[in-house]
Design a protein around this motif. Structure first.
Motif, PDB file in Angstrom:
ATOM      1  N   SER A 107       0.867  -1.168   0.051  1.00 32.09           N
ATOM      2  CA  SER A 107       0.068  -0.115   0.061  1.00 32.09           C
ATOM      3  C   SER A 107       0.976   1.295   0.057  1.00 32.09           C
ATOM      4  CB  SER A 107      -1.101   0.132   1.311  1.00 32.09           C
ATOM      5  OG  SER A 107      -1.639  -1.149   1.242  1.00 32.09           O
ATOM      6  N   ALA A 108       1.766   1.461  -0.675  1.00 25.81           N
ATOM      7  CA  ALA A 108       2.895   2.495  -1.120  1.00 25.81           C
ATOM      8  C   ALA A 108       2.973   2.663  -2.351  1.00 25.81           C
ATOM      9  CB  ALA A 108       3.999   2.366  -0.159  1.00 25.81           C
ATOM     10  N   GLU A 109       4.120   3.274  -2.824  1.00 27.79           N
ATOM     11  CA  GLU A 109       4.602   3.384  -4.098  1.00 27.79           C
ATOM     12  C   GLU A 109       5.069   1.918  -4.610  1.00 27.79           C
ATOM     13  OE1 GLU A 109       6.973   6.822  -4.669  1.00 27.79           O
ATOM     14  OE2 GLU A 109       6.031   7.778  -2.635  1.00 27.79           O
ATOM     15  N   LEU A 110       5.116   1.264  -3.933  1.00 30.35           N
ATOM     16  CA  LEU A 110       5.807  -0.461  -4.224  1.00 30.35           C
ATOM     17  C   LEU A 110       5.036  -0.710  -5.813  1.00 30.35           C
ATOM     18  CD1 LEU A 110       7.803  -1.900  -2.862  1.00 30.35           C
ATOM     19  CD2 LEU A 110       6.118  -3.736  -2.283  1.00 30.35           C
ATOM     20  N   GLY A 111       5.919  -1.247  -6.795  1.00 26.52           N
ATOM     21  CA  GLY A 111       5.682  -1.935  -7.930  1.00 26.52           C
ATOM     22  C   GLY A 111       4.915  -0.943  -9.120  1.00 26.52           C
TER      23      GLY A 111
END
Length: 335
Positions: A93-97
């Motif tokens: 739930s962040a900028e991951l991926g």
């Protein structure tokens, strides 16, 4: 602690009109900057990851990119005093991926502010069975309860109920004492949904709006909607006075039609659920609930879970875009 010279990761790239997705050998120097290096144990297959794997998915902000919007693993290096080598952690739930290399990699380097220590009550595998999908479902339930939803307000309808958000939402709501109805396009999923706690099953053609009636018979105390499109139009016209619809997805389309009547005559709350742009304190609190009161009972047995290897991942990404995945699919990076 020693690390391998190279490791594997899926990488997507877009140059002009040339799009590619390749399983590549990377080194630690290829990873973006961050405070903590994590050896990834599990990642999840989410609809957003499916969109990241196609040329015009419109979710990846920069290329090249390693998709995978959530991961669970163990810290192997840390420049952040809050985390130690060997600690089990979640990143989701962040900028991951999307703008930072994600979970489809045997190693990931991330900022410390994105990390959630694995809470007591969850294993790494359980954390990814829940993953971003379960996190979104938990946010949906909490936001609806903050807006007055209780079991006494009437049944709650969950659309897209065999998917990741839908299936975990059905299980969470049933466990908390709600009467749960489940909508699905799959004709062979009734037993699965009833096992999760649904007491009524609606077919996809039963959740289509009547274009001639902006307000239909009020049925639902609330709704969890990861589908959008026509399903959202239907929900707005059939939710009871003061009820809430928590919308988090677009598998049924990005557009919907409505009038002002559900809002001004029935006081409906339309709640947008965004699990990406939130603070880490809030993220940790939701994960704490996922490890306690919102953790579905017999999680690994009830939420249909498949495991794939990195080599098998492209098929799963294609399958989720077609709406053919039931429950959750995990990528087991240590296989």
């Amino acid at each position: 602690m020693s690390h391998p010279q190279t490791f594997r990761a899926w990488m997507v790239n877009q140059a002009d009109n040339d799009f590619s997705m390749e399983l590549k050998e990377l080194t630690l120097n290829d990873l973006p900057v961050g405070d903590v290096l994590v050896k990834v144990e599990y990642s999840g297959v989410n609809y957003k990851d499916g969109l990241a794997s196609i040329p015009r998915g419109r979710v990846v902000e920069s290329y090249p990119m390693v998709p995978g919007i959530d991961l669970a693993g163990r810290v192997v290096e840390s420049q952040d005093a809050r985390y130690h080598v060997g600690q089990e952690v979640i990143v989701a739930s962040a900028e991951l991926g999307v703008s930072h290399f994600g979970g489809y990699s045997e190693y990931a380097r991330v900022p410390g502010d994105w990390i959630v220590p694995l809470p007591a009550g969850l294993t790494l595998k359980e954390a990814m069975v829940l993953g971003t999908a379960g996190f979104t479902a938990a946010m949906s339930v909490e936001r609806m309860e903050e807006n007055g939803l209780t079991p006494e307000k009437g049944p709650v309808l969950v659309t897209g109920a065999t998917g990741g958000v839908g299936s975990t939402a059905v299980a969470m709501l049933a466990q908390k004492g709600y009467t749960v109805a489940a909508s699905t396009g799959k004709t062979d999923a009734d037993a699965f949904l009833r096992d999760l706690g649904a007491t009524e099953i609606l077919r996809r053609d039963e959740v289509k709006p009547n274009p001639k009636r902006p307000l239909a018979k009020a049925r639902w105390g609330g709704a969890v909607d990861p589908v959008g499109g026509e399903a959202l139009s239907y929900l707005l016209s059939t939710t009871r006075f003061g009820g809430s619809v928590a919308v988090s997805g677009l598998t049924g389309g990005t557009s919907f039609t409505s009038t002002v009547f559900p809002f001004i005559l029935r006081g409906i709350n339309l709640l947008g659920i965004d699990s990406a742009h939130i603070g880490n304190d809030y993220r940790r609190r939701i994960w704490g609930r996922l490890a306690s009161d919102l953790k579905p009972q017999a999680l690994l047995e009830r939420i249909h879970t498949a495991e794939v290897t990195l080599e098998e991942l492209p098929h799963s990404l294609s399958t989720i875009l077609k709406g053919e995945i039931r429950g959750r699919t995990l990528v087991h990076l240590s296989k």
